[in-house]
Design a protein around this motif. Sequence first.
Motif, PDB file in Angstrom:
ATOM      1  N   ILE B  11       2.485   0.133  -1.976  1.00 33.53           N
ATOM      2  CA  ILE B  11       1.632  -0.758  -2.288  1.00 33.53           C
ATOM      3  C   ILE B  11       1.955  -1.294  -3.757  1.00 33.53           C
ATOM      4  O   ILE B  11       2.073  -0.024  -4.455  1.00 33.53           O
ATOM      5  CB  ILE B  11       0.285  -1.324  -1.889  1.00 33.53           C
ATOM      6  CG1 ILE B  11       0.381  -2.363  -1.639  1.00 33.53           C
ATOM      7  CG2 ILE B  11      -0.419  -0.213  -2.378  1.00 33.53           C
ATOM      8  CD1 ILE B  11      -1.063  -2.985  -0.747  1.00 33.53           C
ATOM      9  N   VAL B  14      -2.538  -2.166  -8.385  1.00 32.95           N
ATOM     10  CA  VAL B  14      -3.300  -3.113  -8.283  1.00 32.95           C
ATOM     11  C   VAL B  14      -3.616  -3.807  -9.437  1.00 32.95           C
ATOM     12  O   VAL B  14      -4.186  -2.512 -10.406  1.00 32.95           O
ATOM     13  CB  VAL B  14      -4.979  -3.236  -7.322  1.00 32.95           C
ATOM     14  CG1 VAL B  14      -5.338  -1.519  -7.893  1.00 32.95           C
ATOM     15  CG2 VAL B  14      -5.375  -4.256  -7.037  1.00 32.95           C
ATOM     16  N   ASP B  23      -7.299  -2.076  -1.098  1.00 29.92           N
ATOM     17  CA  ASP B  23      -6.378  -1.602  -0.482  1.00 29.92           C
ATOM     18  C   ASP B  23      -7.216  -0.485   0.544  1.00 29.92           C
ATOM     19  O   ASP B  23      -6.698   0.148   1.096  1.00 29.92           O
ATOM     20  CB  ASP B  23      -5.844  -1.260  -1.842  1.00 29.92           C
ATOM     21  CG  ASP B  23      -4.453  -1.484  -2.755  1.00 29.92           C
ATOM     22  OD1 ASP B  23      -4.544  -2.707  -1.808  1.00 29.92           O
ATOM     23  OD2 ASP B  23      -4.289  -1.418  -3.394  1.00 29.92           O
ATOM     24  N   ARG B 188      -3.121  -9.413  -4.365  1.00 27.78           N
ATOM     25  CA  ARG B 188      -3.525  -9.138  -2.875  1.00 27.78           C
ATOM     26  C   ARG B 188      -4.439  -9.919  -2.449  1.00 27.78           C
ATOM     27  O   ARG B 188      -5.096 -10.383  -1.590  1.00 27.78           O
ATOM     28  CB  ARG B 188      -4.694  -7.295  -3.318  1.00 27.78           C
ATOM     29  CG  ARG B 188      -4.762  -6.808  -3.749  1.00 27.78           C
ATOM     30  CD  ARG B 188      -3.517  -6.033  -3.328  1.00 27.78           C
ATOM     31  NE  ARG B 188      -3.036  -4.486  -3.228  1.00 27.78           N
ATOM     32  CZ  ARG B 188      -2.065  -3.741  -4.737  1.00 27.78           C
ATOM     33  NH1 ARG B 188      -0.783  -4.694  -4.616  1.00 27.78           N
ATOM     34  NH2 ARG B 188      -2.231  -3.099  -4.770  1.00 27.78           N
TER      35      ARG B 188
ATOM     36  N   THR C 409      -6.905  -8.220   5.891  1.00 28.58           N
ATOM     37  CA  THR C 409      -5.617  -7.190   5.298  1.00 28.58           C
ATOM     38  C   THR C 409      -5.027  -8.637   5.055  1.00 28.58           C
ATOM     39  O   THR C 409      -3.306  -8.476   4.681  1.00 28.58           O
ATOM     40  CB  THR C 409      -5.313  -5.905   5.797  1.00 28.58           C
ATOM     41  OG1 THR C 409      -5.349  -6.711   6.690  1.00 28.58           O
ATOM     42  CG2 THR C 409      -5.906  -5.169   5.263  1.00 28.58           C
TER      43      THR C 409
END
Lengths: 192, 277, 585
Positions: B11, B14, B23, B188, C409
């Motif tokens: 990923i 962040v 996460d 995110r 998520t």
Amino acid sequence: MSAHAASTNTGLSHAKLGTWAFLASEVMLFGGLISAYVILRSGSGHFFVPPRAMMGVPLATLNTFVLISSSVTMVLAIAAIQAGNVAKLKNYLLCTIGGGAIFLCIKAYEYNHKWHEGITISASLFGSFYYTLTGLHMFHVIGGMGLLGYIYWQASRGHFTAASHDRVECSGLYWHLVDLVWVLLFPILYLL
Amino acid sequence: MNEEPGFAMGIPPVAVSYGAQLDSLMTLLHVVMVAIFVIWGVYLAYCLWAYRARPGGRAVYHTAGERASFIPDALVLAFEVWLILAFGIPIWANLKQEVPPVGESLQIRLVAQQFAWNFQYAGPDGTFGRRDVALISASNAIGLDDKDPAAKDDVLSINNLHVPVGKPFTLLMTSKDVIHDFQVTNFRNKQDIVPGMTTTLWFEPNVIGKYEIGCAQLCGLGHTQMVGNVFVEEPADYEAWMKTQLELKLGTADASRVLEDARSQASAPGRAERTES
Amino acid sequence: MSDHGHAAPTGFWRKYIFSVDHKVIGIQYLITSFLFLLVGFSMMLLMRYQLAWPQPGADFDPENLGLVRGFIAWLFGETNMPYGYMDPTFYNQLGAMHGTIMIFLGVVPLGVAAFGNFVLPLQIGAEDMAFPRLNMASYWVYFVGSVVMMSSFLAPGGAAQSGWTSYAPLSVVAPPGQTIWLIAMVLIITSSLLGSINFIVTTLNMRAKGMTLGRLPVFCWVQLVTAVLLLLAFPVLEAGAVLQLLDRVAGTSFYIPKDMIYGDSVFPRAGGGSPLLWQHLFWFLAHPEVYVLLLPAMGIVTEIIATNTRKPIFGYKELVGSFVLIGALSFVVWAHHMFVSGMRTSIANLFVTTTMTISVPSVAVLSCLLLSLRGAQIRFNTPMLFALAFLPMFGIGGLTGLPLGYAPTDLYLHDTYYVIGHFHYVVAPGSLVALLGGTYYWFPKMFGRKMNEGLGKLHFTGTLIGMNLVFFPMFFQGMWGMQRRLADPTLQWHNLPVQGWSTVILAGALITAVAQIPFIFNFFWSIWSGEKAGENPWQATTLEWACPSPPPHGNFVTPPVVHRGPYEYSVPGRKADYWPQSDAA
């Protein structure tokens, strides 16, 4: 056909079970549209309901009465064939079809009137829903009249007896649903 | 910037305050998923080998202990209930149902369109200028009403969003035409931008850098090219950028006066918060 | 409605084209839907080719592709594929149509209409469907609908291009291809409704003597649940489609908000509608639709596993209960597609909870199927290989649904390639693999001959490797944040670190394509030259194996009577390891 029904697992004839399934899908179809109407009417900041006076409530009430009467004659038609009276069945079928025809005439007058008063399909959300819901219902009435006409023709050719008249009953179920949908549409479109 | 197409796994880094928690949830879920899959896989492979058909062999008829199959169900259910109660509901409330109070977070209006991002800063007076659809034209993309005094010091920025690091900002988003979606992978979080309504999205960026904005909801022919940048900067750099924008719009003298006014306003007691709902 | 008692039709047209025999209609559906799967797959190949090397002049654009690019530009025209690179409009058309074709013209007709039509009446011991003429009408309405759907490519501006989800208002302002899409959808929905009424009545009313609901094979149960889902969910999409059609042609504004701008001016509509309304109506169908894609596959897998493990299926009652529960719950999870849509945020927690709840019966199904393997005598024939592959493949699809159904998520993963990977694992290496297994399994019943095992295993290996190479890298791309529906992801620099995977995906797609050649050859070759199969080539217990292969008009020589449950394998004290449902003793 009733002899046939006895041989099925459920005891209901194929036609009757199929009709019920079909009616369930019709309920979902109108249910979807009516939910959309309720959601936008309560949720949209731009939903303008025309004044009651413009809606012609008396005429619509008359129309509701006409359609309910046609449901009653449909019940009588089925009662007639259950007693084996084909002539009476045909008469009541004609009454039912006639009820549908009167309903359509009044509806046509109403449409014309409303359109000229400015309630058109594109002018406002209310108009859009009014014509979509009543229009779809109208197609169902026309379809039902065609179906009953076919039943009438079959009755004339001696297809139905006291023991075998499944199609009359199924057409009746359908006609009652069309009636029921109107009974729902009338208050939510005209009275609320 | 990487010019060569690569084969990355994982990923992207962040750059937002709540990112670390999201996460770790993502990691937790994937660890559990892999564990479940490995258990299934090992069991399946064992069965395929141990119970392969043999000449003259006969399968076991009875299937005792049907309740055994409820054990995985119960475990999965318990895990999911825990996920929802312990993290799901609070995180959702924090990210989506509440936004930071107006005084603590920078308010930026975003008007998305095919295929661009129009950012409107309220400017030193802290008040957004009035918008009017009738004023929208090729030269006035968001239909800002220049006659509104509040609009005078508003700063418009197309496709480039500048924000100070370490301070929350809230995007008040609407769309002119079709549905778009604001996505910055390092932040995110994402949110559809729907015409006819205002949706919000808040971030507290915590790493200085340049990040890419992409549109995550198919919006037509130029959907792919609907990109922009977020510049997360030191507060001083952000102030400098803002000042430059004001000078470009108003000229040096007016810009200084506007900034001066705002400073004296802010120090005055009982200043009313004015922002658009 | 008693027209199934009449004599077998003679003459080519009545027998093979306008047939009312459920078996012929099933095979018609089978062949048509396989054709559409091929069409949808070809579209996907072209899109994957574009996505592997999307940008002219990029450093990584291979130079030795000139011949291929020239050929593709010539084949699809310079407007669609200028210099062999895909125009974004054409990409959007292919994207929308790939989804529509695969779902509505491919997998659903294959799983529900083809296998349901052919197998269901045989498994319950009926001579035909309850309404044979309605059955024929259902096929032909589907056929006309699919022709209308394909014709939309010829419309000015091309086919539908707003995604298979057709989100308003983009779909309302889209070129005329969208109108054709809506009309085609109404036809396809009508076909499905006719079919589902038929399936429900047939299953409930026409079971052979002794075939109680508790003895119904699992495949029949899933067809019944699926039919109910179609019956109740599809009309809602029909309502939504009618509203969208009116928005496009009658100037209404059901989905058009007040003061929407299109181009540089206000879109001339009264406004006041809501774009989210379409999403609610759409997903109210489209989530149950996912289970319409999946349940028949699960039913097929259950049948194949029971036959080839030579033991009763584990937990018949629990399995059937889970299927019914999945069906019921599928109506209350739709808004998990809409966490970031702008709907009221307080509703999200409710839908997270219902979504997590529906995973419980899904896990139960998988557990039952896996536990069925214990103590078995597993025969590794081609249908069984496909059925076994379904288990881990569906496992991946189901597990990756977890971070998507879980709102915190999903905020990150929503609308990325992770979603594409997830639902393709459910539908392609999941459902489609099971349906291919079903084809190998019931082929002997359809045509009286078995398909070739060697070619079948070749097909299986290639398909499984190819599909995994296609779909697994999508999780890497999605986790890195690459969005779906991008004609050229490299225009966004944050996608470059995972762009390389697109070449792997293209390679996987090509392997999958090549792997279908032995299947297509095998299918047609075996119709005429395959090994002859008797009544019951797999030594199975359910009723379809108690009639001749292929079954004659009217199916059973004598009306079958059912004496026991569907999966009586390896019953102690009996010599044979299978005890057919219709055997008296």
